[in-house]
Motif scaffolding. Sequence first.
Motif, short mmCIF file in Angstrom:
data_model
loop_
_atom_site.label_atom_id
_atom_site.label_comp_id
_atom_site.label_asym_id
_atom_site.label_seq_id
_atom_site.Cartn_x
_atom_site.Cartn_y
_atom_site.Cartn_z
N GLN A 37 0.49 -1.08 0.33
CA GLN A 37 -0.20 0.01 -0.30
C GLN A 37 0.58 1.33 -0.26
N LEU A 43 -3.49 -0.19 -2.74
CA LEU A 43 -2.92 -1.26 -2.50
C LEU A 43 -2.69 -2.52 -3.39
N PHE A 45 -1.58 -5.66 -5.74
CA PHE A 45 -1.59 -7.29 -4.72
C PHE A 45 -0.32 -7.92 -4.67
N ASN A 56 -1.41 -17.43 -6.20
CA ASN A 56 -1.70 -16.24 -7.45
C ASN A 56 -0.13 -15.04 -7.16
N LYS A 57 -0.15 -14.47 -7.80
CA LYS A 57 0.94 -13.84 -8.03
C LYS A 57 0.66 -12.17 -8.83
N GLY A 58 0.99 -11.37 -8.23
CA GLY A 58 0.54 -9.94 -8.83
C GLY A 58 1.60 -9.53 -9.71
N LEU A 90 1.04 -5.01 3.60
CA LEU A 90 -0.26 -5.41 5.06
C LEU A 90 -0.47 -6.80 4.14
N ARG A 98 -11.97 -19.89 -2.72
CA ARG A 98 -11.16 -19.24 -3.58
C ARG A 98 -11.99 -17.71 -4.63
N VAL A 101 -12.77 -14.71 -1.80
CA VAL A 101 -11.43 -13.98 -1.31
C VAL A 101 -12.22 -13.27 -0.78
N TYR A 102 -13.32 -12.19 -0.82
CA TYR A 102 -13.03 -10.61 -0.16
C TYR A 102 -13.74 -11.01 1.02
N GLN A 104 -11.23 -12.05 3.65
CA GLN A 104 -9.87 -12.31 4.08
C GLN A 104 -9.72 -11.33 5.40
N PHE B 34 -16.68 -4.35 -3.07
CA PHE B 34 -16.95 -4.47 -2.29
C PHE B 34 -16.73 -2.86 -1.90
N TYR B 36 -14.73 -1.50 1.44
CA TYR B 36 -13.65 -1.70 2.58
C TYR B 36 -13.43 -0.63 3.48
N TYR B 97 -9.78 -14.53 -9.34
CA TYR B 97 -9.71 -14.99 -7.70
C TYR B 97 -9.20 -13.49 -6.95
N LEU B 99 -8.19 -9.73 -5.53
CA LEU B 99 -9.24 -7.72 -5.46
C LEU B 99 -8.64 -7.42 -5.61
N TRP B 101 -8.01 -3.56 -6.38
CA TRP B 101 -8.26 -1.77 -5.48
C TRP B 101 -8.26 -0.53 -5.98
#
Lengths: 115, 111
Positions: A37, A43, A45, A56-58, A90, A98, A101-102, A104, B34, B36, B97, B99, B101
């Motif tokens: 972040q 933010l 991933f 999984n990978k960003g 974070l 999966r 996923v929200y 979290q 969503f 948050y 899957y 998120l 943002w």
Amino acid sequence: KAGVTQTPRYLIKTRGQQVTLSCSPISGHRSVSWYQQTPGQGLQFLFEYFSETQRNKGNFPGRFSGRQFSNSRSEMNVSTLELGDSALYLCASSLGHRDRVYEQYFGPGTRLTVT
Amino acid sequence: GNSVTQMEGPVTLSEEAFLTINCTYTATGYPSLFWYVQYPGEGLQLLLKATKADDKGSNKGFEATYRKETTSFHLEKGSVQVSDSAVYFCALKDSNYQLIWGAGTKLIIKP
């Protein structure tokens, strides 16, 4: 139930050094995700681990890596630090479904400053 | 690619004012959406969600309606309190899957 804990909470490192951050998920959670972040990029991933495997990978360079242990605790490592790596990192844990996923739970983060 | 756009902050309001934080998205298909919230010094918490068009998510007096025609998911609250001061993030779940943002909107409520 204890929440997600991250250590250390604050870190100051110098360019070129490497750093390891730690995350302990909520008991019973098998998935751990990491996010970066920053004020400019928001933010982003980094990666997700589930049952000790990266699932999984960003879109981050190979300097960013992670692992997960059999007790679901996770570490992320950043090598050859750059000034732009200064951020709040974070960690979030979940049961690992999966499609949910929200659901979290986030830790308070580790504030990394690179000088 | 998928993306989420939020109104820039900070948004400063007086207590008991009406709140709207705009969120629009770009995505293929019909992603789940969503909101948050991140209180100072804490991690993010799921505030509300909507999984299909016209769904309304609600929690703690906050509401957001999934509008497919305008690709929006604006957050609203009728009467804000000082304790609502936080950073609010809009997000969507993509087909991998993950998120995705928004940049976050800082909300400051003055007594």
